[in-house]
Scaffold this motif. Sequence first.
Motif, PDB file in Angstrom:
ATOM      1  N   LEU A 100     -16.018 -24.296  -1.154  1.00  0.00           N
ATOM      2  CA  LEU A 100     -16.479 -23.481  -0.037  1.00  0.00           C
ATOM      3  C   LEU A 100     -15.449 -22.409   0.312  1.00  0.00           C
ATOM      4  O   LEU A 100     -15.787 -21.236   0.497  1.00  0.00           O
ATOM      5  N   LEU A 101     -14.190 -22.797   0.385  1.00  0.00           N
ATOM      6  CA  LEU A 101     -13.135 -21.836   0.721  1.00  0.00           C
ATOM      7  C   LEU A 101     -13.041 -20.733  -0.330  1.00  0.00           C
ATOM      8  O   LEU A 101     -12.925 -19.553   0.005  1.00  0.00           O
ATOM      9  N   ASN A 102     -13.102 -21.099  -1.597  1.00  0.00           N
ATOM     10  CA  ASN A 102     -13.023 -20.124  -2.673  1.00  0.00           C
ATOM     11  C   ASN A 102     -14.131 -19.087  -2.565  1.00  0.00           C
ATOM     12  O   ASN A 102     -13.903 -17.889  -2.743  1.00  0.00           O
ATOM     13  N   ALA A 103     -15.336 -19.539  -2.260  1.00  0.00           N
ATOM     14  CA  ALA A 103     -16.474 -18.620  -2.145  1.00  0.00           C
ATOM     15  C   ALA A 103     -16.275 -17.641  -0.992  1.00  0.00           C
ATOM     16  O   ALA A 103     -16.530 -16.435  -1.131  1.00  0.00           O
ATOM     17  N   MET A 104     -15.816 -18.142   0.133  1.00  0.00           N
ATOM     18  CA  MET A 104     -15.613 -17.267   1.290  1.00  0.00           C
ATOM     19  C   MET A 104     -14.507 -16.252   1.031  1.00  0.00           C
ATOM     20  O   MET A 104     -14.670 -15.050   1.297  1.00  0.00           O
ATOM     21  N   ILE A 105     -13.392 -16.719   0.516  1.00  0.00           N
ATOM     22  CA  ILE A 105     -12.265 -15.822   0.259  1.00  0.00           C
ATOM     23  C   ILE A 105     -12.649 -14.744  -0.744  1.00  0.00           C
ATOM     24  O   ILE A 105     -12.277 -13.574  -0.610  1.00  0.00           O
ATOM     25  N   SER A 106     -13.416 -15.133  -1.761  1.00  0.00           N
ATOM     26  CA  SER A 106     -13.772 -14.209  -2.835  1.00  0.00           C
ATOM     27  C   SER A 106     -14.745 -13.121  -2.402  1.00  0.00           C
ATOM     28  O   SER A 106     -15.005 -12.199  -3.174  1.00  0.00           O
ATOM     29  N   SER A 107     -15.286 -13.224  -1.200  1.00  0.00           N
ATOM     30  CA  SER A 107     -16.227 -12.209  -0.735  1.00  0.00           C
ATOM     31  C   SER A 107     -15.553 -11.136   0.127  1.00  0.00           C
ATOM     32  O   SER A 107     -16.219 -10.257   0.663  1.00  0.00           O
ATOM     33  N   ASN A 108     -14.214 -11.214   0.244  1.00  0.00           N
ATOM     34  CA  ASN A 108     -13.465 -10.233   1.033  1.00  0.00           C
ATOM     35  C   ASN A 108     -12.793  -9.195   0.140  1.00  0.00           C
ATOM     36  O   ASN A 108     -12.333  -9.509  -0.955  1.00  0.00           O
ATOM     37  N   GLN A 109     -12.705  -7.973   0.647  1.00  0.00           N
ATOM     38  CA  GLN A 109     -12.052  -6.915  -0.121  1.00  0.00           C
ATOM     39  C   GLN A 109     -10.552  -7.161  -0.229  1.00  0.00           C
ATOM     40  O   GLN A 109      -9.959  -7.034  -1.297  1.00  0.00           O
ATOM     41  N   GLU A 110      -9.932  -7.536   0.879  1.00  0.00           N
ATOM     42  CA  GLU A 110      -8.519  -7.894   0.871  1.00  0.00           C
ATOM     43  C   GLU A 110      -8.387  -9.399   1.030  1.00  0.00           C
ATOM     44  O   GLU A 110      -8.996  -9.992   1.919  1.00  0.00           O
ATOM     45  N   LYS A 111      -7.591  -9.988   0.151  1.00  0.00           N
ATOM     46  CA  LYS A 111      -7.388 -11.435   0.201  1.00  0.00           C
ATOM     47  C   LYS A 111      -5.929 -11.760   0.527  1.00  0.00           C
ATOM     48  O   LYS A 111      -5.572 -11.939   1.683  1.00  0.00           O
ATOM     49  N   PHE A 112      -5.126 -11.798  -0.505  1.00  0.00           N
ATOM     50  CA  PHE A 112      -3.754 -12.282  -0.363  1.00  0.00           C
ATOM     51  C   PHE A 112      -2.709 -11.171  -0.405  1.00  0.00           C
ATOM     52  O   PHE A 112      -1.572 -11.367   0.003  1.00  0.00           O
ATOM     53  N   TYR A 113      -3.091 -10.000  -0.917  1.00  0.00           N
ATOM     54  CA  TYR A 113      -2.206  -8.838  -0.997  1.00  0.00           C
ATOM     55  C   TYR A 113      -2.914  -7.629  -0.401  1.00  0.00           C
ATOM     56  O   TYR A 113      -4.153  -7.560  -0.415  1.00  0.00           O
ATOM     57  N   ASP A 114      -2.136  -6.666   0.105  1.00  0.00           N
ATOM     58  CA  ASP A 114      -2.740  -5.405   0.508  1.00  0.00           C
ATOM     59  C   ASP A 114      -2.554  -4.389  -0.623  1.00  0.00           C
ATOM     60  O   ASP A 114      -1.985  -4.696  -1.671  1.00  0.00           O
ATOM     61  N   THR A 115      -3.048  -3.188  -0.411  1.00  0.00           N
ATOM     62  CA  THR A 115      -3.025  -2.187  -1.472  1.00  0.00           C
ATOM     63  C   THR A 115      -1.614  -1.751  -1.865  1.00  0.00           C
ATOM     64  O   THR A 115      -1.407  -1.215  -2.957  1.00  0.00           O
ATOM     65  N   SER A 116      -0.643  -2.007  -1.005  1.00  0.00           N
ATOM     66  CA  SER A 116       0.742  -1.649  -1.326  1.00  0.00           C
ATOM     67  C   SER A 116       1.452  -2.745  -2.121  1.00  0.00           C
ATOM     68  O   SER A 116       2.579  -2.557  -2.569  1.00  0.00           O
ATOM     69  N   GLY A 117       0.774  -3.890  -2.303  1.00  0.00           N
ATOM     70  CA  GLY A 117       1.371  -4.998  -3.036  1.00  0.00           C
ATOM     71  C   GLY A 117       2.064  -6.021  -2.157  1.00  0.00           C
ATOM     72  O   GLY A 117       2.675  -6.971  -2.653  1.00  0.00           O
ATOM     73  N   LYS A 118       1.961  -5.875  -0.851  1.00  0.00           N
ATOM     74  CA  LYS A 118       2.583  -6.804   0.077  1.00  0.00           C
ATOM     75  C   LYS A 118       1.725  -8.062   0.225  1.00  0.00           C
ATOM     76  O   LYS A 118       0.503  -7.998   0.315  1.00  0.00           O
ATOM     77  N   VAL A 119       2.387  -9.228   0.256  1.00  0.00           N
ATOM     78  CA  VAL A 119       1.685 -10.496   0.474  1.00  0.00           C
ATOM     79  C   VAL A 119       1.248 -10.574   1.934  1.00  0.00           C
ATOM     80  O   VAL A 119       2.067 -10.495   2.846  1.00  0.00           O
ATOM     81  N   ILE A 120      -0.062 -10.730   2.158  1.00  0.00           N
ATOM     82  CA  ILE A 120      -0.588 -10.696   3.527  1.00  0.00           C
ATOM     83  C   ILE A 120      -1.456 -11.908   3.856  1.00  0.00           C
ATOM     84  O   ILE A 120      -2.142 -11.909   4.883  1.00  0.00           O
ATOM     85  N   TYR A 121      -1.443 -12.925   2.999  1.00  0.00           N
ATOM     86  CA  TYR A 121      -2.421 -13.995   3.196  1.00  0.00           C
ATOM     87  C   TYR A 121      -2.287 -14.665   4.561  1.00  0.00           C
ATOM     88  O   TYR A 121      -3.288 -15.089   5.157  1.00  0.00           O
ATOM     89  N   LYS A 122      -1.064 -14.764   5.086  1.00  0.00           N
ATOM     90  CA  LYS A 122      -0.879 -15.417   6.392  1.00  0.00           C
ATOM     91  C   LYS A 122      -1.308 -14.533   7.556  1.00  0.00           C
ATOM     92  O   LYS A 122      -1.692 -15.038   8.619  1.00  0.00           O
ATOM     93  N   SER A 123      -1.235 -13.223   7.368  1.00  0.00           N
ATOM     94  CA  SER A 123      -1.581 -12.302   8.455  1.00  0.00           C
ATOM     95  C   SER A 123      -2.986 -11.735   8.327  1.00  0.00           C
ATOM     96  O   SER A 123      -3.468 -11.067   9.246  1.00  0.00           O
ATOM     97  N   ASN A 124      -3.654 -11.998   7.211  1.00  0.00           N
ATOM     98  CA  ASN A 124      -5.010 -11.490   6.997  1.00  0.00           C
ATOM     99  C   ASN A 124      -5.991 -12.372   7.772  1.00  0.00           C
ATOM    100  O   ASN A 124      -6.189 -13.538   7.446  1.00  0.00           O
ATOM    101  N   PRO A 125      -6.634 -11.818   8.798  1.00  0.00           N
ATOM    102  CA  PRO A 125      -7.544 -12.647   9.611  1.00  0.00           C
ATOM    103  C   PRO A 125      -8.705 -13.223   8.812  1.00  0.00           C
ATOM    104  O   PRO A 125      -9.218 -14.295   9.159  1.00  0.00           O
ATOM    105  N   ALA A 126      -9.107 -12.541   7.749  1.00  0.00           N
ATOM    106  CA  ALA A 126     -10.226 -13.040   6.941  1.00  0.00           C
ATOM    107  C   ALA A 126      -9.859 -14.352   6.257  1.00  0.00           C
ATOM    108  O   ALA A 126     -10.708 -15.253   6.113  1.00  0.00           O
ATOM    109  N   ILE A 127      -8.603 -14.482   5.843  1.00  0.00           N
ATOM    110  CA  ILE A 127      -8.174 -15.709   5.167  1.00  0.00           C
ATOM    111  C   ILE A 127      -8.073 -16.865   6.153  1.00  0.00           C
ATOM    112  O   ILE A 127      -8.564 -17.969   5.899  1.00  0.00           O
ATOM    113  N   LYS A 128      -7.465 -16.604   7.294  1.00  0.00           N
ATOM    114  CA  LYS A 128      -7.347 -17.666   8.303  1.00  0.00           C
ATOM    115  C   LYS A 128      -8.722 -18.089   8.811  1.00  0.00           C
ATOM    116  O   LYS A 128      -8.974 -19.284   9.053  1.00  0.00           O
ATOM    117  N   SER A 129      -9.616 -17.135   8.977  1.00  0.00           N
ATOM    118  CA  SER A 129     -10.970 -17.442   9.434  1.00  0.00           C
ATOM    119  C   SER A 129     -11.696 -18.318   8.419  1.00  0.00           C
ATOM    120  O   SER A 129     -12.364 -19.300   8.789  1.00  0.00           O
TER     121      SER A 129
END
Length: 441
Positions: free
Chosen positions: A220-249
């Motif tokens: 279930l988690l994999n399906a939800m995460i995979s439907s977002n444009q940004e997941k674990f990194y932003d376009t600059s290459g920075k790791v954002i998984y902890k600050s990305n509200p879509a991942i926490k949600s």
Amino acid sequence: MRASTRTARKTVVLAAVATLGAGLLAGCADDSGGKSDSSNGGGSKGKTTITLGLFGTQGFKEAGLYTEYEKLHPNIKIQENVVERNEVYYPALVNHLTTNSGLQDIQAIEVGNIAEATQTFASKFVDFSKVAGVNKSDWLDWKWQQATTKDGQTIGLGTDIGPMAICYRKDLFQQAGLPTDRDKVGQLWAGDWKKLVTAGESYKKKAPAGTYFMDSPGGLLNAMISSNQEKFYDTSGKVIYKSNPAIKSAFDLTAKAASEGLTQPQTQFQPAWNSTIANSKFAAIACPPWMLGYLKGQSKPEAAGKWDVAAPPKAGNWGGTFLAVPKSGKNVTEAEKLAQWLTAPAQLAKLFSVQGSFPSTPGSYTLPLVTDAKNAMTADAPIGKIFADAAKAIPTQVIGPKDQIVQQGLTDNGVILVTKGKSAAEAWATATKTIDNNLEK
């Protein structure tokens, strides 16, 4: 460690799935123990041998594509060299790229490794954006972008993808008082993953004894995460998984479903999870096309025709591969031609009909091998159209070099803990600590 992820697991677990006959899709990975296919290669006198480095079973040989290409080009022989598991294959490929030796004419790259390959080894590969006859528009835009560097170099041509739908058991849905028509089922959760969980809560009220709504929290988690444009990194290459509200949600919603007993307390592709397929213990699963083959391989014969496929709340992707041509190869020009031909719509449609690997080329979606595709597990469901619609809606995602480490941490060290009595907050804390430690290695 290089993550033992869902995509890596797929390479191993689908070995149990039989190859398709007409109208019966199978899984897209098998193994050949790292052996060369000398029957398709050879070094016949006067002929050019094109070598392919692959992992699992890509299906080209099984679909008869090598034989067909050799008939069209009598001066060419094709030889594939296969490593069983991607987690063995890819580190070896990295070593060959680093030393600039031991490379095949064509090298497969799994989607979980494509970000690292484009960021680190782009100079080692042919830029397909500049190869005559290659048109970017022939591929789904998001698939093309996955293999493209920031400065516009495209190092690989897409083969298969894994657009996800929701596969569900019609009999279990009916017993639980839910609709069974695929369009009405899709409407239950259209546009919102929260609605899928709500449907699960409705299922639980009248669920057949001993069954769960979803197969696993990780799925279930994999399906939800995979439907977002940004997941674990932003376009600059920075790791954002902890600050990305879509991942926490997504994490919190999965934890909610797990805590309410809507998901099985299982980890996908483990023996205990396999047995729940055989014993019809869950009613729904997020599934790319290759999952239908896996379900068949693990199910009892009487399950055939009891499954159906509905549109997902939001489209996401799970899996896929690219063909890249190293610049230092012995037969670069011929390798470019073969890679183009193998990834053309007609060939990828054949691959789908035989191997269950869904094409990354929209031109395949109007061909009879896709439009008329049926599956024994899902009876008359128009799986070609359903998965094509999902494929077109998948967002262009930002892929990071260590996505697999983050994904595994969130699942195997995260949401699964909720099924063992941990709170969502405790599970998140354990997952993030594990991930951060592994990212530092």
